[in-house]
Motif scaffolding. Structure first.
Motif, mmCIF file in Angstrom:
data_model
loop_
_atom_site.group_PDB
_atom_site.id
_atom_site.type_symbol
_atom_site.label_atom_id
_atom_site.label_comp_id
_atom_site.label_asym_id
_atom_site.label_seq_id
_atom_site.Cartn_x
_atom_site.Cartn_y
_atom_site.Cartn_z
ATOM 1 N N LEU A 135 0.823 -1.199 0.000
ATOM 2 C CA LEU A 135 0.000 0.000 0.000
ATOM 3 C C LEU A 135 0.868 1.265 0.000
ATOM 4 C CD1 LEU A 135 -2.806 1.234 0.111
ATOM 5 C CD2 LEU A 135 -2.730 1.054 2.606
ATOM 6 N N GLU A 136 1.996 1.213 0.671
ATOM 7 C CA GLU A 136 2.876 2.376 0.749
ATOM 8 C C GLU A 136 3.726 2.525 -0.509
ATOM 9 O OE1 GLU A 136 6.272 4.300 3.753
ATOM 10 O OE2 GLU A 136 5.484 2.284 4.119
ATOM 11 N N ASP A 137 4.209 1.399 -1.039
ATOM 12 C CA ASP A 137 5.179 1.474 -2.135
ATOM 13 C C ASP A 137 4.542 1.506 -3.518
ATOM 14 O OD1 ASP A 137 6.884 1.236 -0.009
ATOM 15 O OD2 ASP A 137 8.142 -0.306 -0.909
ATOM 16 N N GLY A 138 3.412 0.816 -3.694
ATOM 17 C CA GLY A 138 2.785 0.750 -5.012
ATOM 18 C C GLY A 138 2.542 2.108 -5.647
ATOM 19 N N PRO A 139 1.933 3.049 -4.931
ATOM 20 C CA PRO A 139 1.661 4.363 -5.533
ATOM 21 C C PRO A 139 2.917 5.160 -5.886
ATOM 22 C CG PRO A 139 0.286 3.987 -3.584
ATOM 23 C CD PRO A 139 1.329 2.912 -3.596
ATOM 24 N N LYS A 140 4.087 4.754 -5.364
ATOM 25 C CA LYS A 140 5.320 5.508 -5.618
ATOM 26 C C LYS A 140 6.102 4.989 -6.827
ATOM 27 C CE LYS A 140 5.648 6.950 -0.826
ATOM 28 N NZ LYS A 140 6.351 6.840 0.474
ATOM 29 N N LEU A 141 5.594 3.911 -7.455
ATOM 30 C CA LEU A 141 6.248 3.410 -8.663
ATOM 31 C C LEU A 141 6.430 4.494 -9.725
ATOM 32 C CD1 LEU A 141 4.693 -0.136 -9.230
ATOM 33 C CD2 LEU A 141 7.116 0.374 -8.930
ATOM 34 N N PRO A 142 5.433 5.381 -9.946
ATOM 35 C CA PRO A 142 5.609 6.411 -10.974
ATOM 36 C C PRO A 142 6.758 7.376 -10.717
ATOM 37 C CG PRO A 142 3.274 6.127 -10.470
ATOM 38 C CD PRO A 142 4.051 5.357 -9.434
ATOM 39 N N LYS A 143 7.256 7.425 -9.476
ATOM 40 C CA LYS A 143 8.374 8.325 -9.174
ATOM 41 C C LYS A 143 9.730 7.732 -9.559
ATOM 42 C CE LYS A 143 6.064 10.817 -5.432
ATOM 43 N NZ LYS A 143 6.181 11.331 -4.037
ATOM 44 N N SER A 144 9.729 6.457 -9.944
ATOM 45 C CA SER A 144 10.974 5.830 -10.396
ATOM 46 C C SER A 144 11.208 6.145 -11.868
ATOM 47 C CB SER A 144 10.917 4.311 -10.178
ATOM 48 O OG SER A 144 9.971 3.720 -11.050
ATOM 49 N N CYS A 145 12.407 5.845 -12.338
ATOM 50 C CA CYS A 145 12.761 6.105 -13.741
ATOM 51 C C CYS A 145 12.442 4.919 -14.639
ATOM 52 C CB CYS A 145 14.252 6.426 -13.851
ATOM 53 S SG CYS A 145 14.724 7.903 -12.932
ATOM 54 N N GLY A 146 12.178 3.765 -14.056
ATOM 55 C CA GLY A 146 11.873 2.585 -14.850
ATOM 56 C C GLY A 146 11.723 1.364 -13.966
ATOM 57 N N ILE A 147 11.056 0.343 -14.507
ATOM 58 C CA ILE A 147 10.809 -0.893 -13.769
ATOM 59 C C ILE A 147 11.353 -2.057 -14.580
ATOM 60 C CG2 ILE A 147 9.057 -2.362 -12.696
ATOM 61 C CD1 ILE A 147 7.206 0.154 -12.758
ATOM 62 N N LEU A 148 12.210 -2.861 -13.965
ATOM 63 C CA LEU A 148 12.807 -4.029 -14.610
ATOM 64 C C LEU A 148 12.006 -5.261 -14.204
ATOM 65 C CD1 LEU A 148 14.982 -1.779 -14.505
ATOM 66 C CD2 LEU A 148 16.688 -3.561 -14.097
#
Length: 469
Positions: free
Chosen positions: A197-210
């Motif tokens: 719940l805490e981390d999922g919404p912050k994915l867009p703040k990363s530069c990419g997902i591997l």
């Protein structure tokens, strides 16, 4: 060294895994992949590890890849009473998250300076403020399927009412029935649920997902994730799998490789053995363990069975006969091999005598089975494993008995288990599909393959970020 390799060598990436072999293994395979493409790599290793298997794995990796900097990350003491869990893995998760305040000096002292930072998906919240303050590009390694990523990235939209929903609709992907949602996600105060719940919404703040997956296996969720159908603001998702098992993971020396279970497998006929393993994460109730034994005997097939009775491998103190029962053990010895020690799974799945895999469908296990073309009988136990089993079932190289439920929900009787094993081992269609999956998996990572193109695009992004600093 070519100009391209010299350019790649200027890229310096730090990798930061979380606890458990299911998280450590893909990070070390990613490290090997990047080293092979002439990147400089630093692995930040939380200490102490939660299991002896992790400690040995890190040691063997360091011996095989001395050019990789292995930085010990000494954890702060954790008061377990404040973590709302007695699970050793979740306690380690929490200890690592709370110790991230120690990271800045470690990252700032990296030489040469870091081009990018790749962290475990369960560490986004504590790491993100640190990388932002250091102006260090952060990428996320998602250690499960793209299908699970689609749920993880959008779960915050459903959490308030998820316990009352019959299913969850993921735009552009599919409907996920309540029965497939990770059970701990339905418990709001659980450590796992709080992290998601805490981390999922912050994915867009990363530069990419591997993601350790490939287009031919999960085209629909990958396209939906990258087109913004799942979450509009999501950064690029790079499918760069399957991560190829490394030589350092094999038995340490020839003497060990010639001991059981590999020596035993060498004496079996091609495709005749059922491999049974439910991963390094979770032990099974002894009643269920014994029903598996009965099922293996009923199937009539030779088998190699890795028994796990405890939650972490350093607790595996009981003799395997005590776990299974003396009388059943005597019967099992006539038709197979039972061990309760860490084994190199890729070594086993690659063996010509193995014709089927009874698996919990942890994502590393699924990808290893794909790489070696081994049919799967899926028996999900926890977490993301039902979503992963769906990927296997829909691709057609495995079967899944949905009525068996999660770990501990039902005691599945030996007769049912034996019948399912019989179906898997005799189904020629599964074998043909498994071989096709193997071909597409290897094509993905070859030159010009979809995953290799994705890797080169990722490294290209890191070069641009490096040049702009």
């Amino acid at each position: 060294m070519s100009l391209e390799n010299m350019s790649n060598a200027a890229v310096h990436v730090a990798l930061f895994p979380n606890a458990g072999m299911g998280h450590l293994t893909p990070f070390l395979r990613l490290a090997a992949l990047l080293v092979d493409r002439h990147c400089r790599v630093t692995v930040i290793s939380p200490q102490p590890t939660v299991s002896m298997a992790e400690s040995k794995h890190l040691s063997r990796f360091h011996s095989a890849f001395p050019q990789v900097s292995l930085l010990p990350f000494h954890l702060l003491p954790l008061d377990a009473s404040t973590a709302n869990s007695d699970d050793p893995f979740f306690l380690q998760f929490e200890a690592i998250r709370r110790s991230c305040c120690l990271l800045p000096s470690l990252l700032a002292s990296a030489s040469p300076p870091l081009s990018a930072f790749v962290c475990d998906v369960t560490l986004i919240s504590p790491v993100l403020p640190i990388t932002e303050s250091l102006r260090l590009p952060i990428f996320i390694l998602f250690t499960s399927s793209a299908r699970m990523l689609s749920l993880f990235s959008s779960v915050s939209r459903f959490i308030p009412s998820i316990s009352e929903m019959d299913s969850v609709e993921i735009p552009g992907v599919s409907t996920i029935p309540r029965s497939c949602i990770p059970p701990l996600l339905l418990l709001p105060n659980n450590v796992f649920a709080k992290i998601l719940l805490e981390d999922g919404p912050k994915l867009p703040k990363s530069c990419g997902i591997l993601v350790n997956s490939f287009e031919a296996l999960e085209l629909n969720p990958l396209e939906s994730l990258n087109s913004g159908k799942v979450v509009k603001e999501l950064p690029p998702v790079f499918p760069i799998g399957p991560f190829v098992p490394c030589e350092f993971e094999k038995s340490e020396n020839e003497e060990q490789r010639n001991s059981s279970p590999l020596k035993w497998l060498n004496d079996q006929s091609p495709g005749s053995v059922v491999y049974v393993s439910f991963g390094s994460r979770l032990g099974m109730a002894r009643e269920q363990v014994r029903e598996i034994g009965n099922g293996l005997m009923k199937s009539g097939f030779k088998f190699l069975w890795v028994v796990k009775d405890k939650k972490v491998d350093r607790e595996e103190e009981d003799d395997v006969e005590k776990v299974i029962g003396v009388e059943l053990m005597k019967r099992l010895k006539s038709n197979g091999l039972v061990v309760n020690e860490w084994v190199d799974q890729s070594d086993i799945l690659s063996h010509s005598s193995v014709g089927g895999f009874v698996s919990h469908c942890g994502w590393n296990s699924v990808m290893e089975a794909a790489w070696h073309g081994v049919p799967i009988l899926g028996w999900p136990q926890i977490g993301d494993q039902k979503l992963n089993a769906e990927v296997v079932e829909k691709t057609g190289w495995g079967i899944w008995r949905k009525t068996w439920g999660w770990a501990g929900e039902n005691v599945v009787r030996g007769e049912e288990i034996g019948d399912a094993i019989d179906e898997m081992m005799k189904n020629e269609g599964l074998k043909m599909k498994a071989e096709k999956v193997k071909e597409t998996a290897r094509k993905a990572v070859d030159g010009g393959g979809s995953s290799e193109i994705s890797v080169q695009r990722l490294i290209g992004e890191w070069k641009k970020m490096n040049d702009s600093c």
